[in-house]
Design a protein around this motif. Structure first.
Motif, PDB file in Angstrom:
ATOM      1  N   ARG A 195       0.843  -1.197   0.000  1.00  0.00           N
ATOM      2  CA  ARG A 195       0.000   0.000   0.000  1.00  0.00           C
ATOM      3  C   ARG A 195       0.884   1.256   0.000  1.00  0.00           C
ATOM      4  NH1 ARG A 195      -3.142  -0.486   4.875  1.00  0.00           N
ATOM      5  NH2 ARG A 195      -3.909  -2.431   4.032  1.00  0.00           N
ATOM      6  N   LYS A 196       1.932   1.154   0.809  1.00  0.00           N
ATOM      7  CA  LYS A 196       2.882   2.278   0.890  1.00  0.00           C
ATOM      8  C   LYS A 196       3.567   2.490  -0.469  1.00  0.00           C
ATOM      9  CE  LYS A 196       6.849   3.727   3.627  1.00  0.00           C
ATOM     10  NZ  LYS A 196       7.919   3.196   4.478  1.00  0.00           N
ATOM     11  N   GLU A 197       3.954   1.343  -1.039  1.00  0.00           N
ATOM     12  CA  GLU A 197       4.627   1.409  -2.355  1.00  0.00           C
ATOM     13  C   GLU A 197       3.695   2.015  -3.402  1.00  0.00           C
ATOM     14  OE1 GLU A 197       7.754  -2.305  -2.099  1.00  0.00           O
ATOM     15  OE2 GLU A 197       5.920  -2.536  -3.246  1.00  0.00           O
ATOM     16  N   ARG A 198       2.420   1.557  -3.297  1.00  0.00           N
ATOM     17  CA  ARG A 198       1.443   2.047  -4.277  1.00  0.00           C
ATOM     18  C   ARG A 198       1.295   3.561  -4.181  1.00  0.00           C
ATOM     19  NH1 ARG A 198      -1.990  -1.910  -3.250  1.00  0.00           N
ATOM     20  NH2 ARG A 198      -3.318  -0.656  -1.916  1.00  0.00           N
ATOM     21  N   LYS A 199       1.287   4.041  -2.931  1.00  0.00           N
ATOM     22  CA  LYS A 199       1.136   5.480  -2.706  1.00  0.00           C
ATOM     23  C   LYS A 199       2.318   6.236  -3.335  1.00  0.00           C
ATOM     24  CE  LYS A 199      -0.411   8.509   0.978  1.00  0.00           C
ATOM     25  NZ  LYS A 199      -0.507   8.697   2.417  1.00  0.00           N
ATOM     26  N   ILE A 200       3.495   5.650  -3.110  1.00  0.00           N
ATOM     27  CA  ILE A 200       4.697   6.293  -3.674  1.00  0.00           C
ATOM     28  C   ILE A 200       4.618   6.278  -5.199  1.00  0.00           C
ATOM     29  CG2 ILE A 200       7.213   6.056  -3.938  1.00  0.00           C
ATOM     30  CD1 ILE A 200       7.199   4.873  -1.060  1.00  0.00           C
ATOM     31  N   LEU A 201       4.168   5.124  -5.711  1.00  0.00           N
ATOM     32  CA  LEU A 201       4.059   4.972  -7.176  1.00  0.00           C
ATOM     33  C   LEU A 201       3.090   5.998  -7.761  1.00  0.00           C
ATOM     34  CD1 LEU A 201       4.903   3.003  -9.522  1.00  0.00           C
ATOM     35  CD2 LEU A 201       2.715   1.906  -9.167  1.00  0.00           C
ATOM     36  N   PHE A 202       1.920   6.143  -7.092  1.00  0.00           N
ATOM     37  CA  PHE A 202       0.916   7.103  -7.578  1.00  0.00           C
ATOM     38  C   PHE A 202       1.487   8.522  -7.590  1.00  0.00           C
ATOM     39  CE2 PHE A 202      -3.476   4.987  -6.899  1.00  0.00           C
ATOM     40  CZ  PHE A 202      -3.035   3.867  -7.550  1.00  0.00           C
ATOM     41  N   GLY A 203       2.236   8.815  -6.528  1.00  0.00           N
ATOM     42  CA  GLY A 203       2.720  10.197  -6.383  1.00  0.00           C
ATOM     43  C   GLY A 203       4.025  10.475  -7.100  1.00  0.00           C
ATOM     44  N   SER A 204       4.656   9.431  -7.630  1.00  0.00           N
ATOM     45  CA  SER A 204       5.981   9.630  -8.232  1.00  0.00           C
ATOM     46  C   SER A 204       5.914  10.527  -9.456  1.00  0.00           C
ATOM     47  CB  SER A 204       6.584   8.290  -8.636  1.00  0.00           C
ATOM     48  OG  SER A 204       7.745   8.513  -9.399  1.00  0.00           O
ATOM     49  N   SER A 205       6.864  11.457  -9.521  1.00  0.00           N
ATOM     50  CA  SER A 205       6.872  12.349 -10.686  1.00  0.00           C
ATOM     51  C   SER A 205       7.624  11.709 -11.854  1.00  0.00           C
ATOM     52  CB  SER A 205       7.516  13.674 -10.306  1.00  0.00           C
ATOM     53  OG  SER A 205       8.783  13.439  -9.744  1.00  0.00           O
ATOM     54  N   TYR A 206       8.124  10.497 -11.661  1.00  0.00           N
ATOM     55  CA  TYR A 206       8.843   9.837 -12.764  1.00  0.00           C
ATOM     56  C   TYR A 206       8.021   8.721 -13.392  1.00  0.00           C
ATOM     57  CZ  TYR A 206      12.639  12.197 -10.389  1.00  0.00           C
ATOM     58  OH  TYR A 206      13.425  13.152  -9.807  1.00  0.00           O
ATOM     59  N   ASN A 207       6.799   8.554 -12.895  1.00  0.00           N
ATOM     60  CA  ASN A 207       6.003   7.412 -13.333  1.00  0.00           C
ATOM     61  C   ASN A 207       5.231   7.742 -14.608  1.00  0.00           C
ATOM     62  OD1 ASN A 207       4.707   4.968 -13.368  1.00  0.00           O
ATOM     63  ND2 ASN A 207       3.121   5.592 -11.931  1.00  0.00           N
ATOM     64  N   TYR A 208       5.966   7.844 -15.724  1.00  0.00           N
ATOM     65  CA  TYR A 208       5.294   8.124 -16.995  1.00  0.00           C
ATOM     66  C   TYR A 208       5.243   6.829 -17.785  1.00  0.00           C
ATOM     67  CZ  TYR A 208       7.845  12.421 -15.764  1.00  0.00           C
ATOM     68  OH  TYR A 208       8.426  13.459 -15.114  1.00  0.00           O
ATOM     69  N   GLU A 209       4.055   6.386 -18.103  1.00  0.00           N
ATOM     70  CA  GLU A 209       3.940   5.212 -18.982  1.00  0.00           C
ATOM     71  C   GLU A 209       3.415   5.736 -20.304  1.00  0.00           C
ATOM     72  OE1 GLU A 209       2.016   1.727 -17.275  1.00  0.00           O
ATOM     73  OE2 GLU A 209       2.556   2.489 -15.301  1.00  0.00           O
ATOM     74  N   VAL A 210       4.215   5.524 -21.327  1.00  0.00           N
ATOM     75  CA  VAL A 210       3.930   6.147 -22.624  1.00  0.00           C
ATOM     76  C   VAL A 210       4.043   5.114 -23.742  1.00  0.00           C
ATOM     77  CG1 VAL A 210       4.927   7.741 -24.301  1.00  0.00           C
ATOM     78  CG2 VAL A 210       4.671   8.470 -21.943  1.00  0.00           C
ATOM     79  N   ALA A 211       3.094   5.126 -24.676  1.00  0.00           N
ATOM     80  CA  ALA A 211       3.205   4.264 -25.863  1.00  0.00           C
ATOM     81  C   ALA A 211       2.937   5.135 -27.087  1.00  0.00           C
ATOM     82  CB  ALA A 211       2.191   3.139 -25.791  1.00  0.00           C
ATOM     83  N   VAL A 212       3.904   5.201 -27.975  1.00  0.00           N
ATOM     84  CA  VAL A 212       3.779   6.080 -29.151  1.00  0.00           C
ATOM     85  C   VAL A 212       2.752   5.497 -30.122  1.00  0.00           C
ATOM     86  CG1 VAL A 212       5.030   7.067 -31.096  1.00  0.00           C
ATOM     87  CG2 VAL A 212       6.138   6.884 -28.890  1.00  0.00           C
ATOM     88  N   LEU A 213       1.899   6.390 -30.648  1.00  0.00           N
ATOM     89  CA  LEU A 213       0.848   5.924 -31.553  1.00  0.00           C
ATOM     90  C   LEU A 213       1.224   6.103 -33.029  1.00  0.00           C
ATOM     91  CD1 LEU A 213      -2.225   7.369 -29.628  1.00  0.00           C
ATOM     92  CD2 LEU A 213      -1.432   4.998 -29.663  1.00  0.00           C
ATOM     93  N   GLY A 214       2.236   6.921 -33.283  1.00  0.00           N
ATOM     94  CA  GLY A 214       2.646   7.147 -34.672  1.00  0.00           C
ATOM     95  C   GLY A 214       3.338   8.489 -34.801  1.00  0.00           C
ATOM     96  N   VAL A 215       3.581   8.881 -36.053  1.00  0.00           N
ATOM     97  CA  VAL A 215       4.223  10.176 -36.296  1.00  0.00           C
ATOM     98  C   VAL A 215       3.132  11.242 -36.307  1.00  0.00           C
ATOM     99  CG1 VAL A 215       5.644  11.518 -37.898  1.00  0.00           C
ATOM    100  CG2 VAL A 215       5.979   9.048 -37.699  1.00  0.00           C
ATOM    101  N   GLY A 216       3.307  12.264 -35.477  1.00  0.00           N
ATOM    102  CA  GLY A 216       2.298  13.321 -35.402  1.00  0.00           C
ATOM    103  C   GLY A 216       2.452  14.328 -36.532  1.00  0.00           C
TER     104      GLY A 216
END
Lengths: 171, 322
Positions: free
Chosen positions: A24-45
């Protein structure tokens, strides 16, 4: 014998509870982390833009969408975007590894609720995501939204504000 | 007195802050492989060996895809503060310049003096070459683009930036559209690497090549020994010591040397130096070589030297005469 079993069960329960407390503690840290970017590129914009899918975590779906938009802009500024779907990788706009801390005051105001970051989020699937894009996780929701970021405008404004270095700086 | 001192210090500091390094010029040049494989080439026989060279003029007059890619790259680079030299315009200018030099006459009938070296130097040049290659491939009904963009430092011959890959295959999009998409897709990665190159340059100095050669009229060769700075050393070792003192962090490599030549690579020169008036001025390979020439003109060497410039990043010092 019975007493021994009771003690063992009690210890096991304590261990499970302990493990849960940690996650639970880890989850809280994960939610609040400023480095937690999950990104998937969809194509060339379109010229000067980046199109990708980004995820945000929060207790409520609406908050997770807001977080996802912030993450999208933050990923462009601090981490860069990996390539995929025919698009090449995009480097981070701020190349110094500790840019977030160095310009903490600027970014606090930049990423404040309703802050300047919204200027660069041109298009999102702003309707409440469904299916795989809206996952109920422990303690909240993980929500994925497709975004179009005005990357060149973002870079130019950060350069003008003295946060990012221009390509021709020093010449 | 204190006020005057503070004012002078403030002016010096502001001048240092305003000093700007010499800006490298950048030009997109289609790669040899692109020109030759698309038939834009010329055959030459030099010393009995047949050579195939790219024909840039023919390519620019016939290849719309390449022109479009160059235009797109130029627009993006101009936006990033680096307006590109245009190869087509540069070639036209050179032709025009040659015609004007040939026709120019003074009022007294004098003609412009041009040595064979001057003629040789009249070529399209840039400090950084964006070497561009692409080809449009077919896979069944789909088209896709293979794209390869390399940033080459024209003087050190090092690749300083690059972006390469294949675009997403498409049945509907026209090849020109796929090419434009490739340029848009790869240019940020390319510029990111170019930025790293510039960052390194500002931190560790500009990397140049320096060569010392000698005219046959020179009074000594590079293996001769001199008493210099309280030591007796070979001329080549004295030049090494001078470079050690004057390069950023003493960084240079002697790539080769003999009695007649000294070849230095990875010579890291500072971007600025303080002029006699106290101003910070941007320097390049020629100005750095001039400083070494000034040393060679003094005892114990007391010899004239010619400094021959090859762009921002390479200079030759030819010992013996001007």
């Amino acid at each position: 014998m019975i007493m021994r079993r009771v003690v063992l069960i009690f210890i096991s329960l304590l261990m499970v509870a302990g493990a849960n407390a940690q996650s639970r503690k880890e989850r809280k840290i994960l939610f609040g982390s400023s480095y937690n970017y999950e990104v998937a590129v969809l194509g060339v914009g379109q010229d000067g833009t980046k199109v990708f899918k980004v995820w945000g975590y929060a207790k409520k779906v609406d908050d997770a969408i807001v977080q996802a938009k912030k993450n999208a802009v933050a990923a462009c500024i601090f981490r860069g975007i990996t390539g995929g779907n025919g698009a090449a990788p995009t480097p981070a706009i701020c190349r110094e590894p500790d840019a977030e801390e160095t310009h903490a005051e600027y970014f606090d105001s930049f990423f404040a609720t309703g802050g300047k970051y919204l200027k660069y989020v041109n298009l999102t699937t702003d309707a409440v995501p469904s299916g795989q894009d809206r996952l109920k996780v422990k303690g909240g929701y993980k929500v994925g939204v497709a975004v179009q970021i005005l990357y060149d405008n973002l870079r130019k404004d950060l350069e003008a504000d003295g946060i990012a270095r221009r390509l021709d700086a020093g010449f | 007195m204190k006020k005057i001192f503070l004012s002078v210090a403030a002016i010096s500091l502001s001048l240092a802050a305003l000093a700007q390094a010499k800006k490298p010029t950048i030009m997109v040049v289609p790669s040899d492989v692109y020109c030759i494989s698309n038939g834009y080439s010329q055959q030459f026989v030099a010393n009995g060996v047949e050579q195939t060279l790219p024909d840039y003029k023919k390519m620019m007059q016939n290849d719309r895809n390449m022109r479009m890619a160059i235009t797109k790259l130029a627009a993006i680079m101009a936006d990033r503060g680096f307006p590109l030299k245009d190869l087509e315009q540069e070639l036209k200018n050179l032709e025009q310049e040659a015609a004007e030099v040939a026709a120019m006459q003074g009022k007294e009938g004098g003609e412009i003096v041009e040595s064979p070296i001057d003629k040789l130097k009249r070529t399209a040049k840039a400090d950084i070459i964006m070497d561009l290659d692409f080809n449009i491939q077919k896979r069944g009904p789909q088209n896709y683009v293979n794209f390869n963009l390399r940033g080459l430092d024209a003087y050190t011959a090092k690749q300083v930036a690059g972006a390469t890959g294949s675009g997403k295959p498409s049945t509907a999009a026209a090849p020109e559209l796929l090419l434009e998409e490739a340029v848009i897709s790869y240019i940020d990665e390319f510029n990111g690497r170019l930025q790293s190159f510039f960052d390194d340059m500002f931190k560790n100095g500009r990397e140049i090549k320096l060569q010392l050669k000698r005219f046959n009229s020179a009074s000594f060769d590079f293996e001769e020994e001199f008493d210099y700075d309280g030591e007796t050393k070979e001329f080549g070792d004295i030049v090494d010591s001078w470079l050690d003192k004057n390069c950023v962090q003493g960084r240079f490599s002697r790539a080769d040397g003999s009695g007649n030549m000294l070849k230095y690579e990875q010579v890291r020169i500072p971007l600025f130096k303080e002029s006699s008036s106290g101003r910070q001025t941007a320097i390049d390979a020629r100005m750095f070589a001039n400083d070494l020439r000034a040393v060679l003109r003094k005892p114990p060497f007391s010899i004239d030297c010619k400094v021959y410039q090859r762009g921002l990043g390479e200079a030759w010092i030819i010992v013996g005469e001007k």
